[in-house]
Design an enzyme around this catalytic site. Structure first.
Site, PDB file in Angstrom:
ATOM      1  N   LEU A 121      -1.855   7.649  -1.971  1.00 23.77           N
ATOM      2  CA  LEU A 121      -2.107   6.222  -1.743  1.00 23.77           C
ATOM      3  C   LEU A 121      -1.201   5.363  -2.625  1.00 23.77           C
ATOM      4  O   LEU A 121      -0.566   4.426  -2.166  1.00 23.77           O
ATOM      5  CB  LEU A 121      -3.595   5.925  -2.043  1.00 23.77           C
ATOM      6  CG  LEU A 121      -4.048   4.471  -1.960  1.00 23.77           C
ATOM      7  CD1 LEU A 121      -4.015   3.956  -0.518  1.00 23.77           C
ATOM      8  CD2 LEU A 121      -5.495   4.330  -2.491  1.00 23.77           C
TER       9      LEU A 121
ATOM     10  N   GLY B 243     -10.524  19.821 -38.637  1.00 25.27           N
ATOM     11  CA  GLY B 243      -9.137  20.293 -38.485  1.00 25.27           C
ATOM     12  C   GLY B 243      -8.998  21.343 -37.397  1.00 25.27           C
ATOM     13  O   GLY B 243      -8.000  21.363 -36.665  1.00 25.27           O
TER      14      GLY B 243
ATOM     15  N   GLY C 175      -0.985   0.323  -7.796  1.00 25.63           N
ATOM     16  CA  GLY C 175      -1.970   1.294  -8.291  1.00 25.63           C
ATOM     17  C   GLY C 175      -3.358   0.764  -7.988  1.00 25.63           C
ATOM     18  O   GLY C 175      -3.899   1.001  -6.910  1.00 25.63           O
TER      19      GLY C 175
ATOM     20  N   GLU D 117      -8.404   7.885  -9.290  1.00 23.48           N
ATOM     21  CA  GLU D 117      -9.358   7.475  -8.232  1.00 23.48           C
ATOM     22  C   GLU D 117     -10.071   6.172  -8.610  1.00 23.48           C
ATOM     23  O   GLU D 117     -11.246   5.968  -8.269  1.00 23.48           O
ATOM     24  CB  GLU D 117     -10.306   8.616  -7.863  1.00 23.48           C
ATOM     25  CG  GLU D 117      -9.527   9.755  -7.206  1.00 23.48           C
ATOM     26  CD  GLU D 117     -10.353  10.744  -6.428  1.00 23.48           C
ATOM     27  OE1 GLU D 117     -11.435  10.381  -5.940  1.00 23.48           O
ATOM     28  OE2 GLU D 117      -9.884  11.894  -6.284  1.00 23.48           O
ATOM     29  N   GLY D 118      -9.324   5.295  -9.276  1.00 24.61           N
ATOM     30  CA  GLY D 118      -9.848   3.983  -9.662  1.00 24.61           C
ATOM     31  C   GLY D 118     -10.180   3.935 -11.137  1.00 24.61           C
ATOM     32  O   GLY D 118     -11.024   4.695 -11.607  1.00 24.61           O
TER      33      GLY D 118
HETATM   34  N1  COS Z   1     -15.092   1.212   2.583  1.00 25.75           N
HETATM   35  C1  COS Z   1     -14.590   0.680   3.719  1.00 25.75           C
HETATM   36  N2  COS Z   1     -13.822  -0.415   3.732  1.00 25.75           N
HETATM   37  C2  COS Z   1     -13.541  -1.007   2.546  1.00 25.75           C
HETATM   38  C3  COS Z   1     -14.037  -0.514   1.330  1.00 25.75           C
HETATM   39  C4  COS Z   1     -14.836   0.640   1.383  1.00 25.75           C
HETATM   40  N3  COS Z   1     -15.349   1.186   0.272  1.00 25.75           N
HETATM   41  N4  COS Z   1     -13.599  -1.295   0.323  1.00 25.75           N
HETATM   42  C5  COS Z   1     -12.855  -2.253   0.902  1.00 25.75           C
HETATM   43  N5  COS Z   1     -12.819  -2.079   2.242  1.00 25.75           N
HETATM   44  C6  COS Z   1     -12.175  -2.930   3.217  1.00 25.75           C
HETATM   45  C7  COS Z   1     -12.806  -4.300   3.080  1.00 25.75           C
HETATM   46  O1  COS Z   1     -13.991  -4.389   3.869  1.00 25.75           O
HETATM   47  C8  COS Z   1     -11.732  -5.240   3.552  1.00 25.75           C
HETATM   48  O2  COS Z   1     -11.783  -5.384   4.954  1.00 25.75           O
HETATM   49  P1  COS Z   1     -12.293  -6.774   5.590  1.00 25.75           P
HETATM   50  O3  COS Z   1     -11.227  -7.756   5.212  1.00 25.75           O
HETATM   51  O4  COS Z   1     -12.378  -6.456   7.045  1.00 25.75           O
HETATM   52  O5  COS Z   1     -13.616  -7.054   4.957  1.00 25.75           O
HETATM   53  C9  COS Z   1     -10.460  -4.518   3.189  1.00 25.75           C
HETATM   54  O6  COS Z   1     -10.788  -3.136   2.959  1.00 25.75           O
HETATM   55  C10 COS Z   1      -9.833  -5.102   1.938  1.00 25.75           C
HETATM   56  O7  COS Z   1     -10.816  -5.039   0.925  1.00 25.75           O
HETATM   57  P2  COS Z   1     -10.760  -5.934  -0.373  1.00 25.75           P
HETATM   58  O8  COS Z   1     -10.507  -7.377  -0.012  1.00 25.75           O
HETATM   59  O9  COS Z   1     -11.970  -5.641  -1.174  1.00 25.75           O
HETATM   60  O10 COS Z   1      -9.441  -5.389  -1.059  1.00 25.75           O
HETATM   61  P3  COS Z   1      -8.824  -5.658  -2.478  1.00 25.75           P
HETATM   62  O11 COS Z   1      -7.378  -5.824  -2.324  1.00 25.75           O
HETATM   63  O12 COS Z   1      -9.600  -6.714  -3.201  1.00 25.75           O
HETATM   64  O13 COS Z   1      -9.012  -4.239  -3.208  1.00 25.75           O
HETATM   65  C11 COS Z   1     -10.120  -2.616  -4.559  1.00 25.75           C
HETATM   66  C12 COS Z   1     -10.237  -3.660  -3.435  1.00 25.75           C
HETATM   67  C13 COS Z   1      -9.579  -3.207  -5.829  1.00 25.75           C
HETATM   68  C14 COS Z   1     -11.561  -2.161  -4.761  1.00 25.75           C
HETATM   69  C15 COS Z   1      -9.251  -1.454  -4.070  1.00 25.75           C
HETATM   70  O14 COS Z   1      -7.900  -1.857  -3.943  1.00 25.75           O
HETATM   71  C16 COS Z   1      -9.314  -0.255  -4.977  1.00 25.75           C
HETATM   72  O15 COS Z   1     -10.256   0.533  -4.904  1.00 25.75           O
HETATM   73  N6  COS Z   1      -8.288  -0.091  -5.854  1.00 25.75           N
HETATM   74  C17 COS Z   1      -8.184   1.116  -6.645  1.00 25.75           C
HETATM   75  C18 COS Z   1      -7.392   2.130  -5.872  1.00 25.75           C
HETATM   76  C19 COS Z   1      -7.581   3.489  -6.434  1.00 25.75           C
HETATM   77  O16 COS Z   1      -8.689   3.942  -6.662  1.00 25.75           O
HETATM   78  N7  COS Z   1      -6.478   4.159  -6.598  1.00 25.75           N
HETATM   79  C20 COS Z   1      -6.496   5.508  -7.024  1.00 25.75           C
HETATM   80  C21 COS Z   1      -5.446   6.185  -6.234  1.00 25.75           C
HETATM   81  S1  COS Z   1      -5.949   7.629  -5.541  1.00 25.75           S
HETATM   82  S2  COS Z   1      -5.659   8.854  -7.034  1.00 25.75           S
END
Ligand code: COS
Length: 380
Positions: free
Chosen positions: A126, A341, A132, A364-365
């Site tokens: 991702l 130590g 990130g 994963e966040g």
């Molecule tokens: N399940 C299903 N859909 C989801 C969801 C979930 N858990 N979380 C968000 N969505 C959907 C939302 O519903 C939204 O759609 P709608 O506009 O139709 O409502 C869309 O995705 C965008 O969501 P949102 O506006 O919340 O996005 P953001 O850009 O604010 O990001 C976070 C949300 C920050 C929570 C997300 O980007 C995230 O989890 N970031 C961390 C990523 C991560 O864990 N990376 C690790 C890499 S893998 S090792």
């Protein structure tokens, strides 16, 4: 009624995982960490034991267990080698789960079956160098070309990037639509235009490989798209919601290991003419670790139970990850402190816990993102 007793089947899974970890992971754990050596034979054996597709129904090559059984197994594997539990967790809760929930019959037959039965290994991609926590801010782009897509871009922090056979990745199919322009794909190793970067030199979980992957006019068939165009971000987020329960279980396993090592050492070590376990300073640390380990397990089991009931679990998954990862970091740091130590020396197998624990607060966040998810759920 609340009943925290494990079923006979769950007890058996726990015993099998513990026995495997002690016999097959413990002997080489320090050298695999030192040499960044992938546990290839061990992962193969875990496939044979049914640990690589635990929540996938048997018809698709998996073991057909519930999430609670899965976290019980992860805790045991992570208690001995966090790196191996990372490979297991990504294959189970991200890769297999995405295909199980979103793949069509052809994709399930071709990709899910061999991943779930352990014949193949999967990666989930991702993140990109500039995206990130802000996961939808990606640049990798798939352009439709007849019956194919042509992909260009760079992904990073790909767990099992080098050792996997297939990669599930997320990229834009529409550059103007933000998170609604993201789509999910599966690419097989060897696809023309796909190349894998060098293994990153990491602080911890060194036996698991992490690397960049590059798409340079990489052509993949359109039938490798998972779900519809534009559904990718929601597929990625939903998978991470489940994946975070697995990471929380990993952190729990590591913290429990820190507790066990601390108790054993505190009873053995003599200073000022008595066992250091008799000093309040040591007892307080051990009491805090034990309390937080049990708290972590309750949160992990709660999230797993909700998922198994088909109920909403996103907030609880983030709570479990936030608490268990912070517990792991604190428990590992205190474990090193209790060992003094000796804890700082590689051969006692304690300093690795501290290095490994840190990643559970990041991947994963991050903990900051978990708080954001929990806060948004409470305040919506
Ligand atoms: N399940 C299903 N859909 C989801 C969801 C979930 N858990 N979380 C968000 N969505 C959907 C939302 O519903 C939204 O759609 P709608 O506009 O139709 O409502 C869309 O995705 C965008 O969501 P949102 O506006 O919340 O996005 P953001 O850009 O604010 O990001 C976070 C949300 C920050 C929570 C997300 O980007 C995230 O989890 N970031 C961390 C990523 C991560 O864990 N990376 C690790 C890499 S893998 S090792």
């Amino acid at each position: 009624m609340i009943d925290l007793t494990l079923s006979t089947e769950q007890e058996l899974i726990k015993e099998t995982a513990k026995d495997f970890a002690e016999k097959h992971l413990l002997p080489g754990v320090i050298s695999r960490d030192e040499n960044s050596e992938f546990p290839r034979e061990q992962i193969k054996k875990m496939g044979e034991l049914g640990f690589m597709g635990m929540m996938v129904p048997e018809e698709w090559g998996g073991s057909g267990f519930d999430t609670l059984s899965y976290v019980i197994a992860i805790e045991e594997i992570a208690a001995v080698e966090l790196a191996t539990s990372t490979i297991m967790s990504v294959n189970n809760s991200l890769v297999c789960q995405v295909l199980l929930d979103n793949g069509n019959v052809e994709q399930k037959n071709k990709f899910l079956k061999p991943l779930a039965n352990g014949n193949k290994l999967g990666a989930y991609s991702l993140s990109e160098p500039q995206s990130g926590s802000d996961a939808s801010n990606m640049r990798t782009y798939a352009e439709k070309d007849g019956a194919d897509y042509i992909i260009n871009g760079t992904k990073n922090w790909v767990t099992s990037g080098q050792n996997s056979d297939i990669v599930i990745f997320f990229c834009l199919t529409n550059k103007e639509a933000g998170s609604k322009g993201v789509s999910a794909f599966v690419v097989e190793k060897g696809a023309p235009g796909l190349s894998i970067g060098k293994k990153e030199d990491k602080l911890g979980i060194r036996a698991s490989d992490t690397c960049e992957i590059y798409f340079e006019n990489c052509r993949i068939p359109a039938k490798n798209r998972i779900g519809d165009e534009g559904q990718g971000f929601s597929i990625a987020m939903k998978a991470l919601g489940g994946g975070r329960i697995g990471i929380a279980a990993q952190a729990l396993g590591l913290a429990r290991s820190a507790l066990e090592k601390s108790v054993t050492y505190a009873k053995e070590r003599q200073q000022f003419g008595k066992s250091i376990s008799q000093f309040g300073a040591i007892q307080n640390k051990i009491a805090d670790i034990a309390t937080n380990v049990d708290g972590s397990r309750l949160l992990v089991w709660q999230a797993a139970h909700l998922k198994d009931q088909g109920k909403e679990y996103i907030k609880e998954s983030s709570m479990a990850k936030l608490f268990a990862s912070s517990t792991a970091m604190k428990a590992a740091t205190d474990c090193v402190q209790i060992h003094g130590g000796y804890g700082y020396m590689q051969e006692y197998g304690v300093e690795r816990l501290m290095r490994d624990a840190k990643i559970t607060e990041i991947y994963e966040g991050t903990s900051e993102i978990q708080r954001l998810v929990i806060g948004r759920a409470l305040l919506k």
